[in-house]
Enzyme design. Structure first.
Site, PDB file in Angstrom:
ATOM      1  N   HIS A  74     -44.454  59.802 -62.832  1.00 16.08           N
ATOM      2  CA  HIS A  74     -43.768  60.535 -61.766  1.00 16.08           C
ATOM      3  C   HIS A  74     -44.347  61.948 -61.708  1.00 16.08           C
ATOM      4  O   HIS A  74     -44.517  62.588 -62.753  1.00 16.08           O
ATOM      5  CB  HIS A  74     -42.261  60.573 -62.065  1.00 16.08           C
ATOM      6  CG  HIS A  74     -41.484  61.252 -60.994  1.00 16.08           C
ATOM      7  ND1 HIS A  74     -41.211  60.642 -59.785  1.00 16.08           N
ATOM      8  CD2 HIS A  74     -40.954  62.488 -60.923  1.00 16.08           C
ATOM      9  CE1 HIS A  74     -40.534  61.481 -59.020  1.00 16.08           C
ATOM     10  NE2 HIS A  74     -40.362  62.605 -59.684  1.00 16.08           N
ATOM     11  N   ARG A  80     -41.775  50.735 -54.873  1.00 18.31           N
ATOM     12  CA  ARG A  80     -40.664  49.784 -54.779  1.00 18.31           C
ATOM     13  C   ARG A  80     -39.670  50.098 -55.888  1.00 18.31           C
ATOM     14  O   ARG A  80     -40.060  50.412 -57.006  1.00 18.31           O
ATOM     15  CB  ARG A  80     -41.144  48.345 -55.015  1.00 18.31           C
ATOM     16  CG  ARG A  80     -42.217  47.875 -54.122  1.00 18.31           C
ATOM     17  CD  ARG A  80     -41.817  46.812 -53.162  1.00 18.31           C
ATOM     18  NE  ARG A  80     -40.770  45.915 -53.577  1.00 18.31           N
ATOM     19  CZ  ARG A  80     -39.813  45.480 -52.746  1.00 18.31           C
ATOM     20  NH1 ARG A  80     -39.763  45.899 -51.513  1.00 18.31           N
ATOM     21  NH2 ARG A  80     -38.900  44.627 -53.165  1.00 18.31           N
ATOM     22  N   ASN A  88     -43.815  54.037 -65.958  1.00 12.08           N
ATOM     23  CA  ASN A  88     -44.029  54.610 -64.632  1.00 12.08           C
ATOM     24  C   ASN A  88     -44.534  56.040 -64.813  1.00 12.08           C
ATOM     25  O   ASN A  88     -44.263  56.674 -65.837  1.00 12.08           O
ATOM     26  CB  ASN A  88     -42.712  54.636 -63.854  1.00 12.08           C
ATOM     27  CG  ASN A  88     -42.878  55.212 -62.458  1.00 12.08           C
ATOM     28  OD1 ASN A  88     -43.835  54.885 -61.752  1.00 12.08           O
ATOM     29  ND2 ASN A  88     -41.975  56.087 -62.053  1.00 12.08           N
ATOM     30  N   ASN A 110     -54.562  56.650 -60.314  1.00 11.76           N
ATOM     31  CA  ASN A 110     -54.117  56.431 -61.703  1.00 11.76           C
ATOM     32  C   ASN A 110     -54.695  55.138 -62.258  1.00 11.76           C
ATOM     33  O   ASN A 110     -55.093  55.073 -63.427  1.00 11.76           O
ATOM     34  CB  ASN A 110     -52.589  56.432 -61.796  1.00 11.76           C
ATOM     35  CG  ASN A 110     -52.028  57.838 -61.852  1.00 11.76           C
ATOM     36  OD1 ASN A 110     -52.147  58.518 -62.871  1.00 11.76           O
ATOM     37  ND2 ASN A 110     -51.451  58.292 -60.743  1.00 11.76           N
ATOM     38  N   LEU A 149     -37.214  48.702 -58.618  1.00  9.11           N
ATOM     39  CA  LEU A 149     -37.201  47.435 -59.354  1.00  9.11           C
ATOM     40  C   LEU A 149     -35.761  46.972 -59.537  1.00  9.11           C
ATOM     41  O   LEU A 149     -34.872  47.758 -59.825  1.00  9.11           O
ATOM     42  CB  LEU A 149     -37.842  47.604 -60.731  1.00  9.11           C
ATOM     43  CG  LEU A 149     -39.245  48.201 -60.804  1.00  9.11           C
ATOM     44  CD1 LEU A 149     -39.820  48.000 -62.206  1.00  9.11           C
ATOM     45  CD2 LEU A 149     -40.180  47.634 -59.756  1.00  9.11           C
ATOM     46  N   GLU A 167     -32.297  52.640 -63.565  1.00  7.80           N
ATOM     47  CA  GLU A 167     -32.118  53.771 -62.654  1.00  7.80           C
ATOM     48  C   GLU A 167     -33.493  54.324 -62.276  1.00  7.80           C
ATOM     49  O   GLU A 167     -34.400  54.342 -63.095  1.00  7.80           O
ATOM     50  CB  GLU A 167     -31.312  54.890 -63.335  1.00  7.80           C
ATOM     51  CG  GLU A 167     -30.002  54.454 -63.957  1.00  7.80           C
ATOM     52  CD  GLU A 167     -29.052  53.866 -62.927  1.00  7.80           C
ATOM     53  OE1 GLU A 167     -29.015  54.400 -61.800  1.00  7.80           O
ATOM     54  OE2 GLU A 167     -28.377  52.881 -63.247  1.00  7.80           O
ATOM     55  N   GLY A 208     -54.410  54.454 -55.774  1.00  8.47           N
ATOM     56  CA  GLY A 208     -54.810  53.913 -57.070  1.00  8.47           C
ATOM     57  C   GLY A 208     -55.678  54.831 -57.907  1.00  8.47           C
ATOM     58  O   GLY A 208     -56.484  54.353 -58.726  1.00  8.47           O
TER      59      GLY A 208
HETATM   60  C1  GRF Z   1     -48.852  59.656 -58.144  1.00 14.73           C
HETATM   61  O1  GRF Z   1     -48.589  60.964 -57.734  1.00 14.73           O
HETATM   62  C2  GRF Z   1     -47.755  59.179 -59.065  1.00 14.73           C
HETATM   63  O2  GRF Z   1     -47.202  60.202 -59.829  1.00 14.73           O
HETATM   64  C3  GRF Z   1     -46.731  58.648 -58.092  1.00 14.73           C
HETATM   65  O3  GRF Z   1     -47.479  58.059 -57.068  1.00 14.73           O
HETATM   66  C4  GRF Z   1     -48.767  58.661 -56.993  1.00 14.73           C
HETATM   67  C5  GRF Z   1     -49.768  57.560 -57.128  1.00 14.73           C
HETATM   68  O4  GRF Z   1     -51.076  58.011 -56.903  1.00 14.73           O
HETATM   69  N1  GRF Z   1     -45.841  57.740 -58.769  1.00 14.73           N
HETATM   70  P1  GRF Z   1     -52.310  57.017 -57.081  1.00 14.73           P
HETATM   71  O5  GRF Z   1     -52.068  55.821 -56.163  1.00 14.73           O
HETATM   72  O6  GRF Z   1     -52.390  56.628 -58.510  1.00 14.73           O
HETATM   73  O7  GRF Z   1     -53.497  57.813 -56.628  1.00 14.73           O
END
Ligand code: GRF
Length: 220
Positions: free
Chosen positions: A112, A94, A110, A17, A96, A146, A15
């Site tokens: 990535h 997951r 999202n 982010n 979706l 996708e 978490g």
């Molecule tokens: C990040 O690298 C994000 O790009 C990917 O999953 C990771 C999540 O990291 N989708 P965090 O849980 O936010 O630290």
């Protein structure tokens, strides 16, 4: 101040982010309120981060549901009950189903850890290093049916070095994730994002044609 955008953050792990969004809200750089943090895993550290900031949490364990659709129906019900307008996937591990994607069409983002459409899916840093690309980065995109394929909102670029480890590269990218994800949500909150086909048009976009990156650096 303008009305705050009610969002949900969906997580499965650390978490960081999520934390960047919490911090951006506190710094008044993000006009949103996190209505709920939802995890599919009880041990997700992001749940602790949410609780530390008094943010409501929900645990929906996918193993208690017969299939993906049933799980996603429960997620949709929960998000609607909380008045959520935008869903931010932040390390939510997951896929979706159309149940969730159509209920929140162009209202799910999202992040990535690569420059999509390069290196979608899992084991991203491993694939990036094996390929020998000179740049990687991160992408915030709207979610369609996708995996890692929907319209791109914002990207950040980082250099890749031949002796990088997966951890070093992931760390370099994660630092930029924390800058661009709150920004993408703020652009949405300001009503500046418009999905046109597979493109996202951004109102009032600043532009700098001199933003060129070269790696390895040119001599002199
Ligand atoms: C990040 O690298 C994000 O790009 C990917 O999953 C990771 C999540 O990291 N989708 P965090 O849980 O936010 O630290």
């Amino acid at each position: 101040m303008a009305e705050k955008l009610p969002i949900a953050v969906l997580i499965s792990g650390s978490g960081t982010n999520l934390q960047s969004m919490i911090d951006a809200i506190a710094a008044k750089k993000l006009d949103a309120t996190i209505q709920v943090v939802l995890s599919n895993r009880a041990d997700a550290f992001g749940l602790v981060r949410a609780k530390n900031h008094g943010i409501p949490t929900e645990l929906l364990d996918h193993k208690s549901f017969p299939d993906r659709e049933a799980y996603d129906h429960a997620v949709v019900d929960l998000l609607r009950a909380r008045g959520v307008q935008l869903v931010a996937l932040a390390g939510f591990m997951r896929l979706l189903s159309p149940v969730l994607v159509t209920a929140f069409s162009n209202r799910i983002m999202n992040i990535h850890p690569a420059l999509l459409p390069s290196f979608p899916g899992l084991h991203v840093q491993k694939k990036t290093l094996e390929h020998g690309v000179r740049f990687s980065g991160c992408t915030v995109h709207f979610v369609n049916e996708e995996c890692d394929e929907g319209p791109i909102i914002i990207q950040a670029v980082v250099p890749v070095f031949p002796d990088d480890t997966e951890e070093q590269l992931a760390e370099r990218i994660l630092e930029q994730e924390h800058r661009i994800y709150p920004r993408a949500i703020q652009l949405y909150a300001e009503g500046r994002l418009h999905v046109v086909g597979r493109k996202v048009m951004v109102d009032g976009l600043a532009r700098d044609d001199s933003q060129i990156l070269i790696n390895p650096l040119l001599d002199g």
